[in-house]
Design a protein around this motif. Sequence first.
Motif, mmCIF file in Angstrom:
data_model
loop_
_atom_site.group_PDB
_atom_site.id
_atom_site.type_symbol
_atom_site.label_atom_id
_atom_site.label_comp_id
_atom_site.label_asym_id
_atom_site.label_seq_id
_atom_site.Cartn_x
_atom_site.Cartn_y
_atom_site.Cartn_z
ATOM 1 N N ILE A 16 -15.372 78.739 101.400
ATOM 2 C CA ILE A 16 -16.857 78.896 101.302
ATOM 3 C C ILE A 16 -17.323 78.565 99.590
ATOM 4 N N SER A 17 -16.042 78.899 98.925
ATOM 5 C CA SER A 17 -16.308 78.693 97.417
ATOM 6 C C SER A 17 -14.878 78.493 96.696
ATOM 7 N N GLU A 18 -15.156 77.439 95.739
ATOM 8 C CA GLU A 18 -13.663 77.033 94.966
ATOM 9 C C GLU A 18 -13.328 77.790 94.040
ATOM 10 N N SER A 19 -14.416 78.726 93.148
ATOM 11 C CA SER A 19 -14.121 79.538 92.301
ATOM 12 C C SER A 19 -15.204 80.675 92.381
ATOM 13 N N CYS A 20 -15.067 81.520 91.548
ATOM 14 C CA CYS A 20 -16.100 82.705 91.489
ATOM 15 C C CYS A 20 -17.473 82.344 91.014
ATOM 16 N N ASP A 21 -17.398 81.200 90.057
ATOM 17 C CA ASP A 21 -18.756 80.799 89.311
ATOM 18 C C ASP A 21 -19.332 79.318 90.245
ATOM 19 N N ALA A 22 -18.584 78.871 91.052
ATOM 20 C CA ALA A 22 -18.921 77.829 91.646
ATOM 21 C C ALA A 22 -19.306 77.845 92.957
ATOM 22 N N GLN A 23 -20.070 79.033 93.493
ATOM 23 C CA GLN A 23 -20.392 79.340 94.945
ATOM 24 C C GLN A 23 -20.952 78.199 95.681
ATOM 25 N N ARG A 24 -20.419 77.943 96.791
ATOM 26 C CA ARG A 24 -21.275 76.741 97.198
ATOM 27 C C ARG A 24 -22.326 77.106 98.296
ATOM 28 N N GLU A 25 -22.067 78.292 98.848
ATOM 29 C CA GLU A 25 -23.232 78.878 100.036
ATOM 30 C C GLU A 25 -22.988 80.466 99.885
ATOM 31 N N ASP A 26 -24.074 80.989 100.440
ATOM 32 C CA ASP A 26 -24.038 82.431 100.552
ATOM 33 C C ASP A 26 -23.219 83.018 101.753
ATOM 34 N N PHE A 27 -22.807 84.081 101.716
ATOM 35 C CA PHE A 27 -21.817 84.600 102.768
ATOM 36 C C PHE A 27 -21.984 86.231 102.794
ATOM 37 N N PHE A 28 -21.457 86.481 104.068
ATOM 38 C CA PHE A 28 -21.571 87.877 104.369
ATOM 39 C C PHE A 28 -20.062 88.338 103.881
ATOM 40 N N HIS A 29 -20.167 89.534 103.078
ATOM 41 C CA HIS A 29 -18.824 90.209 102.745
ATOM 42 C C HIS A 29 -18.858 91.699 103.230
ATOM 43 N N PHE A 30 -17.983 92.036 103.744
ATOM 44 C CA PHE A 30 -17.813 93.478 103.988
ATOM 45 C C PHE A 30 -16.577 94.221 103.730
ATOM 46 N N GLU A 31 -16.549 95.313 103.472
ATOM 47 C CA GLU A 31 -15.273 96.338 103.022
ATOM 48 C C GLU A 31 -15.611 97.701 103.924
ATOM 49 N N LYS A 32 -14.558 98.104 104.584
ATOM 50 C CA LYS A 32 -14.818 99.349 105.193
ATOM 51 C C LYS A 32 -13.468 100.022 105.172
ATOM 52 N N THR A 33 -13.559 101.196 104.731
ATOM 53 C CA THR A 33 -12.542 102.192 104.459
ATOM 54 C C THR A 33 -12.738 103.079 105.829
#
Length: 76
Positions: A16-33
């Motif tokens: 999705i992305s090669e580094s934190c500041d070179a995001q290639r596309e948007d994505f869905f992130h989830f975190e669940k505790t």
Amino acid sequence: MRKAGILYCNCCGKMISESCDAQREDFFHFEKTWGYFSKKDGTSESADICESCLEQWMTQFQIPPQTVERTEIFEC
Ligand SMILES: [Zn+2]
């Protein structure tokens, strides 16, 4: 899923992305505790899902997610 600074889709494994500041596309992130009422109590899960995998996943929903068209786009 981030591995050595590179972000991969957990579902299809594509980059999705090669580094934190070179995001290639948007994505869905989830975190669940997970809490007390879950068999997974005491564990945390997180994943990154690319847009096309998310689209495919959502087609399996009985009730589709709410879509709201935003008139303002916030750039960060
Ligand atoms: Zn994917």
